[in-house]
Scaffold this active site. Structure first.
Site, PDB file in Angstrom:
ATOM      1  N   GLY A  50       0.858  -1.178   0.000  1.00  0.00           N
ATOM      2  CA  GLY A  50       0.000   0.000   0.000  1.00  0.00           C
ATOM      3  C   GLY A  50       0.898   1.233   0.000  1.00  0.00           C
ATOM      4  O   GLY A  50       1.895   1.279   0.748  1.00  0.00           O
ATOM      5  N   ALA A  51       0.569   2.199  -0.858  1.00  0.00           N
ATOM      6  CA  ALA A  51       1.484   3.323  -1.096  1.00  0.00           C
ATOM      7  C   ALA A  51       1.916   4.064   0.185  1.00  0.00           C
ATOM      8  O   ALA A  51       3.126   4.217   0.430  1.00  0.00           O
ATOM      9  CB  ALA A  51       0.860   4.277  -2.118  1.00  0.00           C
ATOM     10  N   ARG A  87      10.127  -1.172  -4.902  1.00  0.00           N
ATOM     11  CA  ARG A  87       8.943  -1.274  -5.774  1.00  0.00           C
ATOM     12  C   ARG A  87       8.868   0.051  -6.545  1.00  0.00           C
ATOM     13  O   ARG A  87       9.053   1.119  -5.949  1.00  0.00           O
ATOM     14  CB  ARG A  87       7.645  -1.507  -4.983  1.00  0.00           C
ATOM     15  CG  ARG A  87       7.599  -2.868  -4.281  1.00  0.00           C
ATOM     16  CD  ARG A  87       6.222  -3.125  -3.683  1.00  0.00           C
ATOM     17  NE  ARG A  87       5.240  -3.529  -4.685  1.00  0.00           N
ATOM     18  CZ  ARG A  87       3.927  -3.621  -4.458  1.00  0.00           C
ATOM     19  NH1 ARG A  87       3.432  -3.295  -3.267  1.00  0.00           N
ATOM     20  NH2 ARG A  87       3.098  -4.000  -5.409  1.00  0.00           N
ATOM     21  N   GLN A 192      -5.753  -8.956  -1.997  1.00  0.00           N
ATOM     22  CA  GLN A 192      -5.720  -7.922  -0.943  1.00  0.00           C
ATOM     23  C   GLN A 192      -7.141  -7.564  -0.493  1.00  0.00           C
ATOM     24  O   GLN A 192      -7.357  -7.199   0.663  1.00  0.00           O
ATOM     25  CB  GLN A 192      -5.016  -6.657  -1.441  1.00  0.00           C
ATOM     26  CG  GLN A 192      -3.517  -6.796  -1.626  1.00  0.00           C
ATOM     27  CD  GLN A 192      -3.140  -7.153  -3.045  1.00  0.00           C
ATOM     28  OE1 GLN A 192      -3.894  -7.853  -3.731  1.00  0.00           O
ATOM     29  NE2 GLN A 192      -1.993  -6.706  -3.505  1.00  0.00           N
ATOM     30  N   ASP A 233      -1.568   4.742  -6.270  1.00  0.00           N
ATOM     31  CA  ASP A 233      -0.138   4.521  -6.026  1.00  0.00           C
ATOM     32  C   ASP A 233       0.703   5.694  -6.524  1.00  0.00           C
ATOM     33  O   ASP A 233       1.785   5.957  -5.999  1.00  0.00           O
ATOM     34  CB  ASP A 233       0.307   3.207  -6.663  1.00  0.00           C
ATOM     35  CG  ASP A 233      -0.245   2.053  -5.847  1.00  0.00           C
ATOM     36  OD1 ASP A 233      -1.392   1.644  -6.096  1.00  0.00           O
ATOM     37  OD2 ASP A 233       0.443   1.619  -4.916  1.00  0.00           O
ATOM     38  N   ASN A 243      -3.263   2.740 -10.050  1.00  0.00           N
ATOM     39  CA  ASN A 243      -3.762   2.016  -8.868  1.00  0.00           C
ATOM     40  C   ASN A 243      -3.823   0.540  -9.221  1.00  0.00           C
ATOM     41  O   ASN A 243      -3.522   0.140 -10.354  1.00  0.00           O
ATOM     42  CB  ASN A 243      -5.122   2.572  -8.423  1.00  0.00           C
ATOM     43  CG  ASN A 243      -5.533   2.042  -7.057  1.00  0.00           C
ATOM     44  OD1 ASN A 243      -4.752   2.086  -6.099  1.00  0.00           O
ATOM     45  ND2 ASN A 243      -6.734   1.493  -6.947  1.00  0.00           N
ATOM     46  N   LYS A 244      -4.245  -0.264  -8.269  1.00  0.00           N
ATOM     47  CA  LYS A 244      -4.264  -1.722  -8.437  1.00  0.00           C
ATOM     48  C   LYS A 244      -4.925  -2.140  -9.744  1.00  0.00           C
ATOM     49  O   LYS A 244      -5.943  -1.582 -10.147  1.00  0.00           O
ATOM     50  CB  LYS A 244      -4.984  -2.332  -7.223  1.00  0.00           C
ATOM     51  CG  LYS A 244      -5.081  -3.839  -7.198  1.00  0.00           C
ATOM     52  CD  LYS A 244      -3.761  -4.532  -7.377  1.00  0.00           C
ATOM     53  CE  LYS A 244      -2.705  -4.167  -6.361  1.00  0.00           C
ATOM     54  NZ  LYS A 244      -1.354  -4.659  -6.744  1.00  0.00           N
TER      55      LYS A 244
HETATM   56  O1  MRU Z   1       0.330  -4.074  -4.616  1.00  0.00           O
HETATM   57  P1  MRU Z   1      -0.254  -3.317  -3.460  1.00  0.00           P
HETATM   58  O2  MRU Z   1      -1.072  -4.175  -2.556  1.00  0.00           O
HETATM   59  O3  MRU Z   1       0.803  -2.531  -2.716  1.00  0.00           O
HETATM   60  O4  MRU Z   1      -1.237  -2.278  -4.135  1.00  0.00           O
HETATM   61  C1  MRU Z   1      -1.885  -1.324  -3.316  1.00  0.00           C
HETATM   62  C2  MRU Z   1      -2.841  -0.461  -4.051  1.00  0.00           C
HETATM   63  O5  MRU Z   1      -2.967  -0.515  -5.259  1.00  0.00           O
HETATM   64  C3  MRU Z   1      -3.589   0.562  -3.247  1.00  0.00           C
HETATM   65  O6  MRU Z   1      -4.829   0.828  -3.823  1.00  0.00           O
HETATM   66  C4  MRU Z   1      -2.782   1.868  -3.179  1.00  0.00           C
HETATM   67  O7  MRU Z   1      -1.460   1.618  -2.778  1.00  0.00           O
HETATM   68  C5  MRU Z   1      -3.390   2.841  -2.276  1.00  0.00           C
HETATM   69  S1  MRU Z   1      -3.255   2.293  -0.604  1.00  0.00           S
HETATM   70  C6  MRU Z   1      -3.908   3.388   0.459  1.00  0.00           C
END
Ligand code: MRU
Length: 341
Positions: A50-51, A87, A192, A233, A243-244
């Site tokens: 998560g960012a 990352r 997730q 992100d 984003n995801k």
């Molecule tokens: O691969 P991840 O689980 O780190 O991806 C996270 C996301 O895409 C979240 O939507 C994003 O980081 C925002 S978290 C507040």
């Protein structure tokens, strides 16, 4: 989680403590990280993810590097670079590492103080995003109760330090008695949504149901949700948002069905140095997460996969970006140019 006092991660006794998110929801385990290489591994395998959360982890990682290598040494610079690049997509990681490194002339104490400030800024930001987002949801949907909100991935306290971003808005709606139901996408391949968001919604006592990812656009098209709330992100200067993976298809469906599509992220996720979404590096996480499920092969031996972890939603599909300090109504022609970023 007791030693973390409800936080997802923190600096405790000269080490980083973090909830190991790969173990949820079956067990809640806390990892103690004492070296930079263990931190980089934890970020890569998504023990912390998560960012905003990886931004805070990166900030404390600089403290670890300062402790082990001493600030200003070659080893310190190399350690910092390994954290910074663990990352590539979420800008918070590199940004927060750079923010803490910028204080390193002041020595270890200055670095530690700045890392704590990064953590505390995220805590404050989560509360403000929750309030700003909940107010906007009421305005956009015209509903003063019974809001049904769809969300993807995990954007809660686990993705931040506490409360989170898009899930903080859902939590605030729930606390205000406005939430009829949250609808969470399971979020293949690493689940997730199923493992983390469902767990957090359960912990907060919010009504929710879980759906397979491909049901998202269908439920938007049938009027089953009033708003789509997602995290980010990296937000480029023009509003394009990474984003995801799967977020873009939700935005397309939302636009077609005239459902508000809202991005919720702290100011720290806005990257004015990235001009458009085309300039955002998308992490590819390789074959294994796609061709195996829980360690068991789910595709014939020798199958190769494409596994982009994120996608980019163009600004023109986004109704509004909610941050801790402002609401930018892209649907009304507003832009990110003014104010912080
Ligand atoms: O691969 P991840 O689980 O780190 O991806 C996270 C996301 O895409 C979240 O939507 C994003 O980081 C925002 S978290 C507040």
């Amino acid at each position: 989680m007791g030693e973390l006092g409800g936080k997802t991660l923190d600096w405790v006794d000269g080490t980083i403590l973090m909830v190991d998110q790969t173990k949820l929801p079956t067990s809640v385990e806390v990892l103690q990280i004492a070296t930079v290489s263990d931190l980089v591994d934890a970020i890569r395998r998504l023990s912390v993810r998560g960012a905003p959360a990886i931004g805070v982890a990166g900030a404390f990682g600089v403290v670890l590097a300062a402790k082990v290598d001493g600030v200003g040494t070659e080893a310190f610079a190399a350690a910092v670079e390994s954290i910074r690049s663990a990352r590539p997509t979420a800008v918070n990681l590199a940004k927060m590492v750079d923010r803490v490194v910028a204080t390193s002339d002041g020595g270890f104490d200055a670095v530690l103080a700045e890392a704590y400030a990064v953590r505390d800024d995220e805590l404050v930001a989560s509360v403000k995003m929750g309030d700003n987002g909940a107010d906007l949801v009421v305005e956009l949907t015209g509903r003063s109760d019974s809001v049904r909100a769809l969300t993807i991935c995990n954007t809660g306290g686990l993705a931040s330090v506490e409360r989170g971003t898009a899930l903080a808005v859902i939590q605030t709606l729930h606390e205000r008695g406005l939430l009829e139901e949250a609808v969470a996408l399971e979020t293949r391949p690493l689940l997730q949504g199923a493992r983390l968001t469902a767990w957090e919604l359960q912990q907060m006592g919010a009504p929710f149901r879980l759906i397979v990812d491909s049901a998202g656009p269908h439920l938007i098209s049938t009027g089953s949700v009033h708003v789509v709330l997602v995290g980010a992100d990296r937000i480029a200067a023009n509003g394009d948002t990474a984003n995801k993976i799967g977020t873009y298809s939700l935005a397309l469906a939302a636009r077609y069905s005239r459902v508000p599509f809202v991005v919720v992220a702290p100011e720290s996720t806005i990257d004015m140095a990235t001009v458009t979404g085309d300039d955002i590096e998308i992490e590819d996480r390789g074959d294994d997460e796609v061709v195996c499920f829980a360690g068991v092969a789910s595709a014939p031996d020798g199958t190769h996969a494409l596994n982009p972890a994120f996608d980019v939603t163009p600004a023109e599909l986004i109704t509004a970006i909610v941050t801790d300090t402002r609401v930018v109504r892209l649907d009304r022609g507003e832009s990110l140019d003014s104010g912080q970023g």
